[in-house]
Design an enzyme around this catalytic site. Sequence first.
Site, mmCIF file in Angstrom:
data_model
loop_
_atom_site.group_PDB
_atom_site.id
_atom_site.type_symbol
_atom_site.label_atom_id
_atom_site.label_comp_id
_atom_site.label_asym_id
_atom_site.label_seq_id
_atom_site.Cartn_x
_atom_site.Cartn_y
_atom_site.Cartn_z
ATOM 1 N N ASP A 16 0.830 -1.212 0.000
ATOM 2 C CA ASP A 16 0.000 0.000 0.000
ATOM 3 C C ASP A 16 0.863 1.261 0.000
ATOM 4 O OD1 ASP A 16 0.435 -1.182 2.706
ATOM 5 O OD2 ASP A 16 -0.306 0.754 3.368
ATOM 6 N N ASN A 17 2.169 1.092 0.136
ATOM 7 C CA ASN A 17 3.064 2.252 0.099
ATOM 8 C C ASN A 17 3.924 2.245 -1.165
ATOM 9 O OD1 ASN A 17 2.078 3.139 2.544
ATOM 10 N ND2 ASN A 17 3.683 2.167 3.748
HETATM 11 P P1 AMP Z 1 1.050 3.939 6.790
HETATM 12 O O1 AMP Z 1 1.768 2.926 7.623
HETATM 13 O O2 AMP Z 1 1.392 5.343 7.156
HETATM 14 O O3 AMP Z 1 1.189 3.668 5.341
HETATM 15 O O4 AMP Z 1 -0.511 3.784 7.142
HETATM 16 C C1 AMP Z 1 -1.174 2.563 7.069
HETATM 17 C C2 AMP Z 1 -2.675 2.778 7.242
HETATM 18 O O5 AMP Z 1 -2.972 3.341 8.501
HETATM 19 C C3 AMP Z 1 -3.287 3.722 6.213
HETATM 20 O O6 AMP Z 1 -4.552 3.237 5.854
HETATM 21 C C4 AMP Z 1 -3.361 5.023 6.952
HETATM 22 O O7 AMP Z 1 -4.344 5.868 6.436
HETATM 23 C C5 AMP Z 1 -3.720 4.549 8.357
HETATM 24 N N1 AMP Z 1 -3.313 5.534 9.377
HETATM 25 C C6 AMP Z 1 -2.065 5.831 9.753
HETATM 26 N N2 AMP Z 1 -2.070 6.785 10.707
HETATM 27 C C7 AMP Z 1 -3.362 7.097 10.948
HETATM 28 C C8 AMP Z 1 -4.032 8.016 11.825
HETATM 29 N N3 AMP Z 1 -3.362 8.827 12.658
HETATM 30 N N4 AMP Z 1 -5.370 8.056 11.775
HETATM 31 C C9 AMP Z 1 -6.055 7.260 10.937
HETATM 32 N N5 AMP Z 1 -5.502 6.384 10.112
HETATM 33 C C10 AMP Z 1 -4.159 6.291 10.090
HETATM 34 MG MG MG Z 2 0.687 4.343 3.646
#
Ligand code: AMP
Ligand code: MG
Length: 474
Positions: A245-246
């Site tokens: 997803d990244n």
């Molecule tokens: P990431 O690890 O940053 O790629 O995020 C993984 C998932 O977690 C994604 O769907 C983000 O939108 C969600 N996410 C990360 N941080 C938050 C937050 N503070 N509030 C809501 N969703 C989050």
């Molecule tokens: Mg992400």
Amino acid sequence: MTLNITFDNSYARLPDRFFSPMEPTPVAQPGLIRINETLARELGIDPAALASPDGLSVLAGNAVPDGAAPLAQVYAGHQFGGWSPQLGDGRALLIGEIKAPSGRYDMQLKGSGPTPYSRMGDGRAWLGPVLREYLLSEAMYALGLPTTRALAAVTTGETVIRERRYPGAVLTRIAKSHIRVGTFQYFVSRGDSEALQVLTDHVIARHYPGVDGALGLLNAVIDAQAALIAGWMSVGFIHGVMNTDNMSVAGETIDYGPCAFMDDYHPDRVFSSIDSFGRYAFARQPEIAVWNLAQLATSLLPLMGERDAAIEAATEAVNRFPQVYADHWLARYRAKLGLVTSERDDPDLIQSLLDRMAHGQADFTNTFRALGTQSAREQFADPAGYDTWAEVWIARLAREDATPDTRRAAMQAVNPAIIPRNHRVEEAIQAGLTGDLAPFHTLTEALQTPFAEHPDLASPPTEGQRIKQTFCGT
Ligand code: AMP
Ligand code: MG
């Protein structure tokens, strides 16, 4: 709100199940951290308008600009190898797509409040991750590598609770798109071939016009990712969370979480606090890319005709990655070593230097920047390791035509003098938390010209300054 931005929201015109229409949640008191004036102008936006109270309202999510169509994108993904069937923009919103002279760009707010995909999260970001992403993404751009960009950062006047209370902030991110490998996985995992076809057509039209169908798209993404990751490997960048997803299908560096540029080189280096097993260690990034691209390939199979033939074609495509990657890697490292011609033993020469750097705990950036000078050998705990390598390198250089001056200039144009070192980034964040943004601004500005000398910012950390772990900061 009028900011005179020309929007054309192609993603918002896709079927309803691609996203949730959603407005940002207003904040108490928007405050300016920084506007990226150069980028604003490139996008056809007046930087003064962005910095005005109306502009700040938009950047903080208190107002939606005319012509925008804010929404949260849905996606899925493999996180550290484990399947998450439903992710999505949990703390970000696509505000709209800017039509600029150079093309179409997503304008996204990160930290703009909860969405249907927030799960347990608050949808917010604090100052630290916002400053980090601003610094690192703009540094990546200045290093010449494909990346999302930072258009602006603002404070919210609100508090975000993590391991303690922090000031809240919002980053405005610009990207070719925010469509990920995980976006494809989301639809295929639901058996929604119609959506898969729509998404594929959309991505081809938007990023790879002219490629031939799902297989053409797969090959194009493989090429883009191979080039990108070879770029990361040439500057010592560790993404840290290469989940599917990244990984952007547009081939840009996306999602600056616990990422870092290495100081002293080691292939097994990991910074991310959540990467306990070193899955995303520096030297593993190319193989992880293959793993992720195999997920994309699997997702596209339903669009590739008869199953056995499709599997064969998709496998062949993914199997191209190592060679495409190796060609980019070799081209970049030849340039770093000042080589213009190609010789068969060049890969060994390069690898031998890297091995000695790992053994000698040599600083990645400063070693390459100083190659051939006394300062390079001083990077090594065992300078003899460098000396014996340099003899072979100098003999190799003797078979090149370039004059030493031309070679030095060419090398300095590919070996940066500065990178956003962790201790500098951390220093900028810590000062920012006390209300002093000067170190952040100074570092941001210096990183716009990483190939020029910046003696104040070139030093590796002292033992006391060394940062051993970085955090997502979500
Ligand atoms: P990431 O690890 O940053 O790629 O995020 C993984 C998932 O977690 C994604 O769907 C983000 O939108 C969600 N996410 C990360 N941080 C938050 C937050 N503070 N509030 C809501 N969703 C989050
Ligand atoms: Mg992400």
